[in-house]
Scaffold this motif. Sequence first.
Motif, PDB file in Angstrom:
ATOM      1  N   THR A  92      34.586 -32.580 -68.347  1.00  0.00           N
ATOM      2  CA  THR A  92      35.745 -33.332 -67.853  1.00  0.00           C
ATOM      3  C   THR A  92      35.557 -34.813 -68.145  1.00  0.00           C
ATOM      4  OG1 THR A  92      36.035 -31.713 -66.071  1.00  0.00           O
ATOM      5  CG2 THR A  92      37.165 -33.836 -65.841  1.00  0.00           C
ATOM      6  N   ARG A  93      36.481 -35.404 -68.819  1.00  0.00           N
ATOM      7  CA  ARG A  93      36.358 -36.808 -69.233  1.00  0.00           C
ATOM      8  C   ARG A  93      37.337 -37.726 -68.536  1.00  0.00           C
ATOM      9  NH1 ARG A  93      32.196 -35.362 -70.382  1.00  0.00           N
ATOM     10  NH2 ARG A  93      31.206 -35.069 -72.423  1.00  0.00           N
ATOM     11  N   VAL A  94      38.390 -37.167 -67.968  1.00  0.00           N
ATOM     12  CA  VAL A  94      39.427 -37.993 -67.344  1.00  0.00           C
ATOM     13  C   VAL A  94      39.638 -37.531 -65.910  1.00  0.00           C
ATOM     14  CG1 VAL A  94      41.829 -38.763 -67.449  1.00  0.00           C
ATOM     15  CG2 VAL A  94      40.561 -38.354 -69.563  1.00  0.00           C
ATOM     16  N   GLY A  95      39.759 -38.491 -64.979  1.00  0.00           N
ATOM     17  CA  GLY A  95      40.040 -38.153 -63.597  1.00  0.00           C
ATOM     18  C   GLY A  95      38.790 -37.767 -62.827  1.00  0.00           C
ATOM     19  N   ALA A  96      39.011 -37.199 -61.639  1.00  0.00           N
ATOM     20  CA  ALA A  96      37.894 -36.843 -60.771  1.00  0.00           C
ATOM     21  C   ALA A  96      37.198 -35.581 -61.260  1.00  0.00           C
ATOM     22  CB  ALA A  96      38.404 -36.628 -59.350  1.00  0.00           C
ATOM     23  N   ARG A  97      35.905 -35.497 -60.959  1.00  0.00           N
ATOM     24  CA  ARG A  97      35.145 -34.285 -61.249  1.00  0.00           C
ATOM     25  C   ARG A  97      33.963 -34.214 -60.296  1.00  0.00           C
ATOM     26  NH1 ARG A  97      30.428 -34.656 -64.463  1.00  0.00           N
ATOM     27  NH2 ARG A  97      30.055 -36.700 -65.399  1.00  0.00           N
ATOM     28  N   TRP A 107      33.103 -35.017 -55.295  1.00  0.00           N
ATOM     29  CA  TRP A 107      33.960 -35.404 -56.419  1.00  0.00           C
ATOM     30  C   TRP A 107      34.047 -36.924 -56.476  1.00  0.00           C
ATOM     31  CZ3 TRP A 107      34.271 -30.475 -55.067  1.00  0.00           C
ATOM     32  CH2 TRP A 107      34.763 -29.535 -55.972  1.00  0.00           C
ATOM     33  N   GLN A 108      33.895 -37.476 -57.667  1.00  0.00           N
ATOM     34  CA  GLN A 108      34.024 -38.913 -57.849  1.00  0.00           C
ATOM     35  C   GLN A 108      34.960 -39.208 -59.015  1.00  0.00           C
ATOM     36  OE1 GLN A 108      30.038 -40.496 -58.299  1.00  0.00           O
ATOM     37  NE2 GLN A 108      29.810 -40.785 -56.086  1.00  0.00           N
ATOM     38  N   GLU A 109      35.582 -40.368 -58.952  1.00  0.00           N
ATOM     39  CA  GLU A 109      36.424 -40.832 -60.046  1.00  0.00           C
ATOM     40  C   GLU A 109      36.408 -42.354 -60.073  1.00  0.00           C
ATOM     41  OE1 GLU A 109      40.805 -40.666 -59.479  1.00  0.00           O
ATOM     42  OE2 GLU A 109      40.308 -39.423 -57.723  1.00  0.00           O
ATOM     43  N   SER A 169      33.342 -46.510 -58.977  1.00  0.00           N
ATOM     44  CA  SER A 169      33.193 -45.090 -58.687  1.00  0.00           C
ATOM     45  C   SER A 169      33.407 -44.838 -57.194  1.00  0.00           C
ATOM     46  CB  SER A 169      31.791 -44.615 -59.094  1.00  0.00           C
ATOM     47  OG  SER A 169      31.629 -43.245 -58.814  1.00  0.00           O
ATOM     48  N   SER A 186      36.414 -39.060 -54.050  1.00  0.00           N
ATOM     49  CA  SER A 186      37.815 -38.684 -53.838  1.00  0.00           C
ATOM     50  C   SER A 186      37.977 -37.337 -53.134  1.00  0.00           C
ATOM     51  CB  SER A 186      38.555 -38.642 -55.177  1.00  0.00           C
ATOM     52  OG  SER A 186      37.908 -37.755 -56.077  1.00  0.00           O
TER      53      SER A 186
END
Length: 553
Positions: A457-462, A480-482, A488, A491
């Motif tokens: 996953t490269r965009v948004g929270a993961r 989960w962080q974004e 950072s 979320s």
Amino acid sequence: MAKVYPLHLLGILISTIIFRLSTTDAFFALGFTPSPRTQPVHKTSFTQLSLSSSSSASTNKNVIVISPPGGLGEITSINSARLGGHVKWFVVSASQQQQQQIALTSETLKAISNSGGSLDFAGASADTLLCNDGGGIDSSSSSSNSALSAMSSWLLTNKEGDTNTKSSSIICTYDGALEEKKRINSYKSQEEIESSLNNEDILIKNGIKLAARMAVNTLSSNNNGGKSSEMIALLSATEEVGMMSVDDNNDSKGGENNGGVGGFIGELFGGGKDDTVDIPSSLNDALGGGLTTVVRYGDLFGAPESSPESSPFMGGPRRDPTVRDMYTLLSARIDPTISISGNVGGGDTRSNRLAVGEVASQLGLGMIHTATSSSKMPLLDVSLSSFAGTESPTNEEWNAEFERVLANMKSTTNSGSGGRLLFSADFSSVPSTKRLADWIATKWAPTILRSYDIAGTRVGARPVYAIQTGDDETTIEIVWQELVNFKSVTSGKMIINVAENGITALRGPGNVSDGFGTVCSTPLPGEDILVRRLADAASQAVEKGLAVKVRTY
């Protein structure tokens, strides 16, 4: 024709009875219940073979299975008959020009005989179902098809030849359509394949929907408008998603299928506008909006007993044999396809055909209580995933699985933390909750978080890491962080609680100071992957001795 072939495997004598069907008729039928005698009966456009059973241990439950050859249709039909059901299996194939083959072991025949069950085969090729040939009872509808009319008469006749007045369950599946297409292509040259439409699998699926509609109409007219007791669809995780609403029914006279797919099919086989066939848009549409249960599966494995791939060993017996997954992955779990948390299940899971067929058989025979009518739930849509285990779930365990699913679907929140319930698994006991929590936090979670599906996953929270919290460290939080304004922030969380009798997972809030203090109402990115992997974690915990499986007796 019927022949007995003795096979020797590890000193065990196995007898297999093989029925071969070779006909060019639009409709063929082969029916039997185990008995020493056979009585061939010939009727106009189809051939029937009847064998009768004198056992009285039957459940007296009628089950109609509509499917392509082999696959889930065969497994479900045979399982239902073994459980004492009176089964009529209608097979929709790509062509009857090539020889069909059905094989049953002597063990299966004996089991059907002891239970008082029966199994009748019938079928037609897809092209004969998709054309109005004027041979039916009503030239204004698809029942003007002679093959469908023959099917209707066959459904109304029981094994004694009398009119069938009992209610029946209907089970439909598309599994086997692609294999049937490959079978037909094996008889063609490469030039013939390239020059043809090569759409036999689509024709088979459309034929199944027409046969399902005919079955519903036949049973409804015979029961004075009454509906079948259960209508069950066995579908993949991607088939007919979002098409299961009761309001999905199209107008049979002016629906989009009438001038779309139906019109194309009618013209394809030489018919004009008056010969077009109205093809239902989905199985629920074909069943008149009466579908009660959908069992979805992921990547299917396993084969019916008529297939050479049903042998326990890959490559035959060896000193160090390789056992097929269908015999080592017998444990199964049921989850809502679309959970209360909004996650969609079944996409990347594996499902054993034996387990799917078993649960379908028990649903059709009323052995699993889903309580869809009493709970005012018009449709139960669940997914089945298979895990390591050498014992199939018992009827009590299947009922416990569905009870858990129904309970979770009715429960939207957890009163203790306000989190949204994502997953639950029950154990008989957990010898050490601390040890199980340590394994989840330090072994299981890091492996999943490093997988491509999550780490890619490269965009948004993961989800980025897991920590143990609480005084006894039996709670694991996956965080989960974004990036928000190049900072950072947390979320959201998945909170996994390990108790002495099971584990649960909730969706929790993020940091209040960063504006994520409330529980998100929609799934977090990658959350569905973690939820599905948790089911595998529960199975692994039992294997590793970290938990004891629930046993029902």
